[in-house]
Enzyme design. Structure first.
Site, mmCIF file in Angstrom:
data_model
loop_
_atom_site.group_PDB
_atom_site.id
_atom_site.type_symbol
_atom_site.label_atom_id
_atom_site.label_comp_id
_atom_site.label_asym_id
_atom_site.label_seq_id
_atom_site.Cartn_x
_atom_site.Cartn_y
_atom_site.Cartn_z
ATOM 1 N N ALA A 41 0.840 -1.206 0.000
ATOM 2 C CA ALA A 41 0.000 0.000 0.000
ATOM 3 C C ALA A 41 0.876 1.257 0.000
ATOM 4 O O ALA A 41 0.602 2.222 -0.722
ATOM 5 C CB ALA A 41 -0.915 -0.008 1.220
ATOM 6 N N GLU A 42 1.955 1.204 0.773
ATOM 7 C CA GLU A 42 2.856 2.376 0.812
ATOM 8 C C GLU A 42 3.533 2.584 -0.550
ATOM 9 O O GLU A 42 3.695 3.701 -1.019
ATOM 10 C CB GLU A 42 3.924 2.184 1.907
ATOM 11 N N TYR A 43 3.885 1.470 -1.168
ATOM 12 C CA TYR A 43 4.511 1.535 -2.492
ATOM 13 C C TYR A 43 3.524 2.169 -3.493
ATOM 14 O O TYR A 43 3.871 3.076 -4.246
ATOM 15 C CB TYR A 43 4.901 0.120 -2.935
ATOM 16 N N LEU A 90 23.021 -23.465 -25.438
ATOM 17 C CA LEU A 90 24.091 -24.190 -24.738
ATOM 18 C C LEU A 90 24.098 -25.658 -25.107
ATOM 19 O O LEU A 90 23.047 -26.263 -25.309
ATOM 20 C CB LEU A 90 23.874 -24.067 -23.220
ATOM 21 N N GLU A 120 26.944 -21.276 -12.847
ATOM 22 C CA GLU A 120 25.692 -20.536 -12.607
ATOM 23 C C GLU A 120 24.523 -21.492 -12.634
ATOM 24 O O GLU A 120 24.468 -22.355 -13.504
ATOM 25 C CB GLU A 120 25.454 -19.528 -13.750
ATOM 26 N N LYS A 122 21.141 -22.904 -13.797
ATOM 27 C CA LYS A 122 20.493 -22.690 -15.089
ATOM 28 C C LYS A 122 19.012 -22.411 -14.850
ATOM 29 O O LYS A 122 18.246 -23.298 -14.483
ATOM 30 C CB LYS A 122 20.675 -23.916 -15.981
ATOM 31 N N ASP A 124 15.192 -21.766 -15.491
ATOM 32 C CA ASP A 124 14.298 -22.363 -16.480
ATOM 33 C C ASP A 124 13.248 -21.332 -16.857
ATOM 34 O O ASP A 124 12.156 -21.295 -16.312
ATOM 35 C CB ASP A 124 13.648 -23.607 -15.861
ATOM 36 N N ARG A 143 15.126 -14.487 -27.838
ATOM 37 C CA ARG A 143 16.182 -15.119 -28.609
ATOM 38 C C ARG A 143 15.732 -15.472 -30.028
ATOM 39 O O ARG A 143 16.490 -15.336 -30.970
ATOM 40 C CB ARG A 143 16.665 -16.388 -27.904
ATOM 41 N N GLU A 180 17.922 -14.170 -18.280
ATOM 42 C CA GLU A 180 16.746 -15.038 -18.310
ATOM 43 C C GLU A 180 15.601 -14.382 -17.546
ATOM 44 O O GLU A 180 15.782 -13.895 -16.436
ATOM 45 C CB GLU A 180 17.121 -16.371 -17.637
ATOM 46 N N TYR A 230 17.389 -12.450 -14.224
ATOM 47 C CA TYR A 230 18.801 -12.487 -13.851
ATOM 48 C C TYR A 230 19.647 -12.254 -15.094
ATOM 49 O O TYR A 230 19.346 -12.815 -16.152
ATOM 50 C CB TYR A 230 19.191 -13.853 -13.274
ATOM 51 N N LYS A 297 30.878 -21.933 -17.422
ATOM 52 C CA LYS A 297 31.420 -21.080 -18.476
ATOM 53 C C LYS A 297 32.890 -20.822 -18.205
ATOM 54 O O LYS A 297 33.242 -20.478 -17.064
ATOM 55 C CB LYS A 297 30.692 -19.730 -18.494
ATOM 56 N N LYS A 321 22.760 -30.806 -17.098
ATOM 57 C CA LYS A 321 21.331 -30.862 -16.802
ATOM 58 C C LYS A 321 21.058 -31.831 -15.652
ATOM 59 O O LYS A 321 21.721 -32.860 -15.528
ATOM 60 C CB LYS A 321 20.562 -31.340 -18.043
ATOM 61 N N CYS A 415 -1.464 -46.252 -44.126
ATOM 62 C CA CYS A 415 -1.606 -45.036 -43.309
ATOM 63 C C CYS A 415 -2.918 -45.072 -42.523
ATOM 64 O O CYS A 415 -3.976 -45.281 -43.108
ATOM 65 C CB CYS A 415 -1.565 -43.801 -44.214
ATOM 66 N N CYS A 418 -5.187 -42.019 -44.165
ATOM 67 C CA CYS A 418 -5.706 -41.997 -45.538
ATOM 68 C C CYS A 418 -5.653 -43.362 -46.226
ATOM 69 O O CYS A 418 -6.150 -43.514 -47.338
ATOM 70 C CB CYS A 418 -4.943 -40.974 -46.380
ATOM 71 N N CYS A 433 3.850 -42.387 -44.687
ATOM 72 C CA CYS A 433 2.652 -42.526 -45.507
ATOM 73 C C CYS A 433 3.012 -41.989 -46.886
ATOM 74 O O CYS A 433 3.617 -40.927 -47.008
ATOM 75 C CB CYS A 433 1.524 -41.700 -44.885
ATOM 76 N N CYS A 439 -3.130 -37.074 -48.268
ATOM 77 C CA CYS A 439 -3.390 -37.558 -46.901
ATOM 78 C C CYS A 439 -3.848 -36.382 -46.033
ATOM 79 O O CYS A 439 -3.113 -35.407 -45.854
ATOM 80 C CB CYS A 439 -2.118 -38.167 -46.318
#
Ligand code: 9MJ
Length: 677
Positions: A41-43, A90, A120, A122, A124, A143, A180, A230, A297, A321, A415, A418, A433, A439
């Site tokens: 509220a103050e903000y 990467l 660092e 990573k 997401d 990107r 990111e 970041y 890195k 990962k 297929c 089709c 197919c 198709c």
């Protein structure tokens, strides 16, 4: 009318400056440090006062005012932004061995025994590039494919963790900050609580929510999402502003008010990376945001430069990962999907299971060979795996749980859509197919592809509508899309006159495209967005591409015999030419492309090294301009170097050049070489 000078009292000038300073501080406390000093509220009260004063004294309104984060008008479409310095992705590593192999490659290439890495977490989320000119945020871009992204400045401005103005003084005149955009765990929980209260659909995971939020045409939507940011790298940046290491650059970023992840650590060698990975693996759940791995890195910039990059990823970095998450569930059916190019993909339909942050009901079995190898059957209990945004896959069947009387799964000989014969092309494992555009599955998938974002980008035209058009026989090929009328569209289900008009407008808007997008939209086999771009840049016109033989196509870097064959076969089909002619007659058009290969290359294979600070160009710009003329620009002086371009504070390369007798030129001479050519 005579102009009267407006004098603004000193008091509001000071109050406005004070309010901005306070709001910037509170933004930082709240969004970067997660440690607010005042209540919401103050903000709000500070912000209200600032907006009121700025409305009263519009002359004092500046684009970097915190009041300017919200309130921009919605856009009609995203503009494209070309990245002067490509936005790289990467390489991944999934094991300690792969990290050791990475470190070995680095050491060998650099000829050193031990390398220091910046480690660092990573994040997401979604990569973004922020351009600051004289410290003011002037552009933000996604990107995209690494060369061209989308202009999302209007949305980035609403993200309070992103400074609109850099702090301090000694930042470079032009600086591109890469990082990111993501949503914290707390922010995500709050967002979904809000969605539930509104009776809206919840978001699957923070990554999807962050990506969706940044790609909003209406910035007021983005402003409502709890996005964080970041910084982790740079694009355009004069060499003089670069310290020796990546880690020091991040400290500089911090001193300029840019948020940097506090978990970053500098480690030595593969052992250091592996120990660091173990730490993150343990702490992952306790972190306030989701991460899907750790990035290593090479810390020294001169080493990074020496390493360079391959295709779309730097050689000096790797993303370790976390293991994909797995879960157990049952296969209720195995369907065979037919893709745009006729490829048959077996897909396991599963009892819903929550894995890797999302509920999974389908998992790919890839192809006929994989199904045979894994012997997955209907009724089986299976292990499914889901990693980040990768399509979930069935890892294996749990044989101990297999019920009696299950049958081995066999791929169809015709297929499923089709009925055309299924064929295999020699040298390929994929079954296809043979129906081509006869198709309906291939036809529909190729139209979806044509309308998609990286292709013609027809806003609002997705799978559901395309299915309706085909069912109602409103269209047969992509060219028929441009004959649709508001009357036809407004008769469709859940389609009012307004939405019909919007779609017609989007179709009209899509007609102005680029040659690369158009080529990609045609859906030629193996011609993805990157290859389409290459073709456009090297051959310049659709006619030249259509007429090029395989040999000419293979002369383009990165185009091999298979792609070349697909391209020539495509342009030999009369029905493809007919569709292209209809599209052009409907008004699909693009601007001329400056041809790269045909451009004169007066500096072909002349090797340059640039050192020190240039006055009028950044190093990237000088490099790009030289390369456009065929020159090679390398980082180290050797016997192969023809010219050393020396700016101010040139460093040790000068002595090396003198030793080897390499000709040294100054910036003026460089500019004259660039200009004469
Ligand atoms: C993420 N996603 O956190 C990079 N990233 O560096 C970090 N991504 C990156 N670095 C070069 N920390 C390309 C991408």
């Amino acid at each position: 009318m005579p102009l009267t000078a407006v004098t603004i009292p000193e008091q509001p000038v000071r109050r406005i400056a004070g309010l901005r300073e306070q709001i910037d501080l509170h933004n930082k406390r709240y969004y970067q440090l997660d440690d607010p000093l005042i209540s919401d509220a103050e903000y709000d009260e500070l912000m209200r006062e600032l907006i009121a004063l700025e409305q009263r004294y519009p002359a004092l309104l500046t684009p970097d005012s915190p009041s300017q984060r919200v309130g921009a008008e919605p856009l009609q479409a995203f503009e494209q932004v070309t990245h002067a310095v490509p936005m790289l992705s990467l390489e991944n590593a999934f094991s300690d061995e792969e990290v050791r192999a990475f470190d070995k490659r680095v050491r060998e290439r650099l000829g050193v025994d031990e390398v220091e890495y910046a480690a660092e977490p990573k994040m997401d989320g979604l990569a973004i590039s922020l351009l600051y000119e004289r410290g003011i945020l002037v552009q933000a871009a996604t990107r995209g494919d690494g060369r061209t992204g989308e202009n999302v400045t209007h949305n980035a401005r609403t993200i309070r963790a992103i400074p609109l103005k850099l702090a301090g003084r000694n930042y470079p005149e032009r600086l591109e900050v890469r990082g990111e955009v993501f949503i914290s765990k707390k922010g995500f929980a709050g967002l979904n609580r809000w969605a539930r209260q509104q009776g809206e659909k919840e978001f699957v995971n923070p990554r999807n929510a962050a990506a969706g939020s940044l790609r909003q045409l209406d910035p007021s939507m983005t402003a409502r999402r709890p996005l964080s940011f970041y910084s982790y790298g740079h694009g355009i940046c004069p060499e003089s502003a670069l310290p020796e290491t990546h880690n020091e650059l991040l400290s500089r970023f911090e001193s300029w008010g840019l948020p940097v992840c506090s978990e970053i650590e500098v480690v030595k060698s593969a052992d250091g990376c592996i120990a660091n990975y173990q730490r993150f693996l343990r702490q992952r759940l306790a972190l306030p945001y989701e991460i899907d791995g750790v990035v290593y890195k090479v810390n020294r910039f001169d080493f990074q430069e020496k390493m360079g990059f391959v295709a779309r990823a730097p050689r000096w970095a790797v993303a370790r990962k976390f293991p994909a998450e797995i879960a157990m569930t049952e296969v209720v059916a195995i369907d065979v999907q037919v893709g745009r190019t006729g490829a048959l993909t077996p897909v396991a339909r599963l009892k819903p299971v929550f894995v890797g942050g999302a509920t999974v009901t389908n998992a790919t079995l890839h192809n006929a060979d994989e199904v045979r190898r894994k012997d997955v059957r209907v009724g089986d209990t299976v292990i499914v795996q889901r990693a980040g945004d990768v399509i979930p896959e069935v890892l294996r069947a749990v044989l101990e749980k297999r019920p009696a009387n299950t049958a081995e799964f066999a791929m169809p000989t015709h297929c499923p859509v089709c009925g055309s014969e299924v064929i295999t092309i020699p040298g390929e494992t994929t079954l296809r197919c043979s129906g081509g555009l006869y198709c309906p599955a291939q036809q529909k998938a190729s139209i979806i592809h044509f309308a998609s974002r990286k292709a013609m980008d027809i806003d609002g035209l997705g799978e559901k509508l395309i299915s309706q058009f085909l069912d109602k026989k409103l269209i047969n090929t992509v060219a028929d899309l441009y004959d649709l009328t508001v009357e036809q569209l407004s008769k469709l289900e859940r389609m009012g006159e307004k939405s019909a008009q919007n779609l017609i407008d989007a179709l009209e808007h899509s007609k102005q495209t680029t040659l690369a997008r158009f080529l990609y939209a045609l859906g030629i086999r193996e011609v993805g967005a990157v290859t389409a771009n290459l073709l456009a840049r090297h051959l310049g016109s659709l006619e030249a591409i259509a007429q090029a033989d395989e040999e000419r196509l293979q002369a383009i870097p990165d185009i091999g015999p298979t792609v070349a064959k697909h391209i020539t076969v495509f342009f030999r089909q009369p029905h493809n030419i007919e569709v292209i002619q209809k599209l052009r007659a409907a008004g699909v058009r693009w601007d001329d492309v400056v041809v790269e290969a045909e451009r004169v290359q007066p500096l072909k294979d002349v090797t340059f090294v640039i050192t020190g600070t240039l006055e009028t160009l950044t190093r990237e710009e000088a490099k790009a301009q030289l390369e456009a003329l065929g020159a090679k620009v390398t980082s180290a002086v050797s016997r192969k170097t023809r010219y050393l371009v020396a700016g101010s504070n040139p460093g040790s390369k000068l002595a090396k050049a003198a030793e080897l007798g390499v000709e040294m030129i100054d910036e003026e001479k460089l500019l004259s070489m660039l200009a004469v050519q």
